[in-house]
Design a protein around this motif. Structure first.
Motif, mmCIF file in Angstrom:
data_model
loop_
_atom_site.group_PDB
_atom_site.id
_atom_site.type_symbol
_atom_site.label_atom_id
_atom_site.label_comp_id
_atom_site.label_asym_id
_atom_site.label_seq_id
_atom_site.Cartn_x
_atom_site.Cartn_y
_atom_site.Cartn_z
ATOM 1 N N TYR A 1 4.313 -11.365 17.226
ATOM 2 C CA TYR A 1 4.677 -13.071 16.973
ATOM 3 C C TYR A 1 4.484 -12.935 15.307
ATOM 4 N N ASP A 2 2.783 -12.080 15.302
ATOM 5 C CA ASP A 2 2.673 -12.278 13.639
ATOM 6 C C ASP A 2 3.166 -11.795 12.588
ATOM 7 N N ALA A 3 3.619 -10.576 13.776
ATOM 8 C CA ALA A 3 4.418 -9.483 12.497
ATOM 9 C C ALA A 3 6.317 -10.181 12.644
ATOM 10 N N SER A 4 6.637 -11.279 13.228
ATOM 11 C CA SER A 4 8.226 -11.746 13.244
ATOM 12 C C SER A 4 7.956 -12.652 12.250
ATOM 13 N N GLU A 5 6.824 -13.085 12.149
ATOM 14 C CA GLU A 5 6.218 -14.467 11.413
ATOM 15 C C GLU A 5 6.092 -14.086 10.267
ATOM 16 N N LEU A 6 6.048 -13.064 9.994
ATOM 17 C CA LEU A 6 5.980 -12.243 8.288
ATOM 18 C C LEU A 6 7.309 -11.953 7.713
ATOM 19 N N LYS A 7 7.841 -11.605 8.985
ATOM 20 C CA LYS A 7 9.369 -10.635 8.868
ATOM 21 C C LYS A 7 9.531 -11.843 8.174
ATOM 22 N N ALA A 8 9.838 -13.181 8.717
ATOM 23 C CA ALA A 8 10.521 -14.180 8.301
ATOM 24 C C ALA A 8 9.538 -15.484 7.169
ATOM 25 N N SER A 9 8.969 -14.839 6.889
ATOM 26 C CA SER A 9 8.476 -15.258 5.541
ATOM 27 C C SER A 9 9.229 -14.747 4.203
ATOM 28 N N MET A 10 9.302 -13.678 4.227
ATOM 29 C CA MET A 10 9.917 -12.474 3.432
ATOM 30 C C MET A 10 11.409 -12.559 3.801
ATOM 31 N N LYS A 11 11.954 -13.010 4.839
ATOM 32 C CA LYS A 11 13.506 -13.248 4.421
ATOM 33 C C LYS A 11 14.390 -13.906 3.877
ATOM 34 N N GLY A 12 15.308 -13.640 3.067
ATOM 35 C CA GLY A 12 16.675 -14.502 2.444
ATOM 36 C C GLY A 12 16.081 -14.548 0.842
ATOM 37 N N LEU A 13 15.964 -15.759 0.449
ATOM 38 C CA LEU A 13 15.353 -16.266 -1.051
ATOM 39 C C LEU A 13 14.209 -16.502 -1.727
ATOM 40 N N GLY A 14 14.043 -17.652 -0.951
ATOM 41 C CA GLY A 14 12.055 -17.474 -1.795
ATOM 42 C C GLY A 14 11.619 -17.303 -0.821
ATOM 43 N N ASP B 1 8.104 -17.282 1.960
ATOM 44 C CA ASP B 1 7.125 -18.604 2.529
ATOM 45 C C ASP B 1 5.488 -17.869 2.355
ATOM 46 N N GLU B 2 5.056 -18.751 0.660
ATOM 47 C CA GLU B 2 3.820 -17.406 0.492
ATOM 48 C C GLU B 2 2.412 -18.243 1.683
ATOM 49 N N GLU B 3 3.469 -19.537 1.447
ATOM 50 C CA GLU B 3 2.179 -20.511 2.703
ATOM 51 C C GLU B 3 1.740 -19.877 3.909
ATOM 52 N N SER B 4 2.584 -18.852 4.474
ATOM 53 C CA SER B 4 2.721 -18.855 5.681
ATOM 54 C C SER B 4 2.297 -16.745 5.959
ATOM 55 N N LEU B 5 2.375 -16.275 4.422
ATOM 56 C CA LEU B 5 2.086 -15.102 4.410
ATOM 57 C C LEU B 5 0.687 -15.327 3.980
ATOM 58 N N ILE B 6 0.015 -16.340 3.445
ATOM 59 C CA ILE B 6 -1.212 -16.275 3.518
ATOM 60 C C ILE B 6 -2.154 -16.925 4.601
ATOM 61 N N GLU B 7 -1.408 -17.564 5.219
ATOM 62 C CA GLU B 7 -2.382 -17.681 6.674
ATOM 63 C C GLU B 7 -2.298 -16.940 6.979
ATOM 64 N N ILE B 8 -1.534 -15.628 7.333
ATOM 65 C CA ILE B 8 -1.253 -14.835 8.767
ATOM 66 C C ILE B 8 -2.332 -13.585 7.729
ATOM 67 N N VAL B 9 -2.361 -12.865 6.799
ATOM 68 C CA VAL B 9 -2.746 -12.028 5.543
ATOM 69 C C VAL B 9 -4.306 -11.699 5.536
ATOM 70 N N CYS B 10 -4.524 -13.295 5.380
ATOM 71 C CA CYS B 10 -5.620 -13.591 4.865
ATOM 72 C C CYS B 10 -6.579 -14.407 6.395
ATOM 73 N N SER B 11 -6.042 -13.590 7.278
ATOM 74 C CA SER B 11 -6.857 -14.761 8.056
ATOM 75 C C SER B 11 -7.152 -13.887 9.696
ATOM 76 N N ARG B 12 -6.734 -12.614 9.680
ATOM 77 C CA ARG B 12 -6.307 -11.187 10.504
ATOM 78 C C ARG B 12 -7.260 -10.448 10.161
ATOM 79 N N ASN B 13 -8.025 -9.988 11.506
ATOM 80 C CA ASN B 13 -9.352 -9.131 11.401
ATOM 81 C C ASN B 13 -7.768 -8.051 11.006
ATOM 82 N N ASN B 14 -9.602 -6.740 10.531
ATOM 83 C CA ASN B 14 -9.135 -4.973 10.347
ATOM 84 C C ASN B 14 -8.325 -4.427 11.906
#
Length: 338
Positions: free
Chosen positions: A108-121, A123-136
Motif C-alpha cells: 500500500y505504501d509503495a503504491s501510494e508513493l508511486k501514485a504521488s509521483m505519477k502524471g504531471l504534478g 503530490d509532495e504532501e503524500s511523499l513527505i508523509e510516507i517517506v518521513c514517517s516510516r522507520n528503517n
C-alpha cells in the motif's frame, strides 16, 4: 476491555533494533473461514445494487493475511480476481479504501508513493508523509515491494521527480542509513549534534541544510530525541521553531514531519487526521491513507493521541466529517469509540 488490552500486550513485542511495538485496531479474527467469507462477498457483489455492508463487515474486520486467504478462495469460486471485482462493484472513496485493504502495508505504501509521483504534478504532501514517517525496517520492505510491483527503483523515481535539497533529504531517508538505537547514551555525540544543528541554522546567516539532513537522516530516534532536548540549551528557539524560521515549503514540511515523528509518531498521525477533517467535509485521500496504512500498525495508539489532542474521539470525528458506506468502513477500521 481486559481481554483486548491483554491481547495488545501480547502483540507489543519489544525486541531490539528498529521494530516498533504494534498497537493495531484490526487483528486476525478467530474461527476464520476464508471459503465462507469469499462466498458471502461473492453474493454481496452479485446482489442487485451491491451489498456494501457485507463487504465492509468482512474486509475491515480481517487482518491482511486473512484477506489474502479470502482473495485466494474468491478467485477459486468466482474465477476472477477479488480486487478487480471490488473495483467493478464499488466506487469513489469506499473503492479506494477497500482496494487499499487488499494490499499489505508495504504494498500500500509503495503504491501510494508511486501514485504521488505519477502524471504531471508531484503530490509532495503524500511523499513527505510516507517517506518521513516510516522507520528503517518499513522502508527496506517498501523499496523491495516497489521494485517487485513497478520494476523500478524507488530512489530513481524520487530523484527523477524532485529536485534540490528536497530530493537530497528524501533520498537520504530512503537510503535507510539511520543508526539502530544503542544501549549506550553518547552524551558527547548528543552535545556535538545539538551544537551542529544550531551552528548550521539559527546561529548563522542562511542555513547549511546538508548538515541538518545528515544528522536527521542518520542518527537513531532515541539519540535525536535527546539532541532536540539539548538543542534548547544552545538555541533561543526549539527545533520546530528553528525549522519554521530557517526553511520554507517542502523542506519545512519535511523537517517538521521528521521531528514530529521522532518525538511522537502516533501524535503526528493524529494531527494529520485532525487536519484532514477540520473543514466541513474531509480530505478523504489523507484520511483513507492514514487509516489503511496504520490500522494493523498503531491505530489504537493514534486514537488515544487523537482524543488527547482534539478533546474528542477519532470515532466521533469520522462520524461527523464523512458519510455513507465510506463512513461505515472507516468507523469499522477505527475499531471503537474512546
Amino acid at each position: 476491555m481486559a481481554l483486548v488490552s491483554e491481547f495488545l500486550g501480547q502483540l507489543t513485542l519489544s525486541y531490539g533494533g528498529d521494530i516498533d511495538p504494534k498497537f493495531p485496531t484490526v487483528v486476525p479474527v478467530p474461527d476464520f473461514d476464508p471459503a465462507r467469507d469469499a462466498a458471502r462477498i461473492d453474493t454481496a457483489i452479485k446482489t442487485k445494487g451491491v451489498d456494501e455492508q457485507t463487504i465492509i463487515d468482512i474486509l475491515t474486520r480481517r487482518s491482511y493475511e486473512q484477506r489474502r486467504h479470502i482473495a485466494f478462495e474468491y478467485e477459486r469460486i468466482a474465477k476472477k480476481d477479488l480486487s478487480t471485482a471490488l473495483k467493478g462493484a464499488l466506487s469513489g472513496s469506499l473503492e479506494a479504501l477497500m482496494l487499499g485493504l487488499m494490499k499489505s502495508t508495504a504494498q500500500y505504501d509503495a503504491s501510494e508513493l508511486k501514485a504521488s509521483m505519477k502524471g504531471l504534478g508531484t503530490d509532495e504532501e503524500s511523499l513527505i508523509e510516507i517517506v518521513c514517517s516510516r522507520n528503517n525496517e518499513e522502508m527496506v520492505e517498501i523499496k523491495k515491494v516497489y521494485r517487485e510491483l513497478f520494476k523500478k527503483e524507488l530512489e530513481k523515481d524520487i530523484a527523477g521527480d524532485t529536485s534540490g535539497n528536497f530530493a537530497k533529504l528524501l533520498l537520504s531517508l530512503v537510503q535507510t542509513k539511520r543508526d539502530e538505537p544503542s544501549n549506550v547514551v553518547d552524551y558527547e555525540k548528543i552535545d556535538e549534534d545539538a551544537r551542529s544543528l544550531y551552528e548550521a541554522g539559527v546561529k548563522r546567516k542562511g542555513t547549511d541544510v546538508t548538515t541538518w539532513i545528515s544528522i536527521m537522516s542518520q542518527r537513531s530516534v532515541p539519540h535525536l530525541q535527546k539532541v532536540f532536548e539539548r538543542y534548547k540549551s544552545y538555541s533561543p528557539y526549539d527545533m520546530k521553531e528553528s525549522i519554521r524560521k530557517e526553511v520554507k515549503g517542502d523542506m519545512e514540511k519535511s523537517f517538521l514531519t521528521l521531528v514530529e515523528c521522532f518525538e511522537n509518531k502516533q501524535l503526528y498521525f493524529a494531527s494529520r487526521l485532525g487536519e484532514a477533517m477540520k473543514a466541513k467535509g474531509a480530505k478523504e485521500k489523507v484520511v483513507t491513507r492514514v487509516m489503511v496504512s496504520r490500522c494493523e500498525v498503531d491505530l489504537m495508539k493514534i486514537r488515544t493521541e487523537f482524543k488527547r489532542l482534539h478533546r474528542r474521539s477519532l470515532y466521533q470525528t469520522i462520524a461527523e466529517h464523512t458519510k455513507g458506506d465510506y463512513q461505515v468502513a472507516l468507523l469499522s477500521l477505527c475499531g471503537g469509540d474512546d
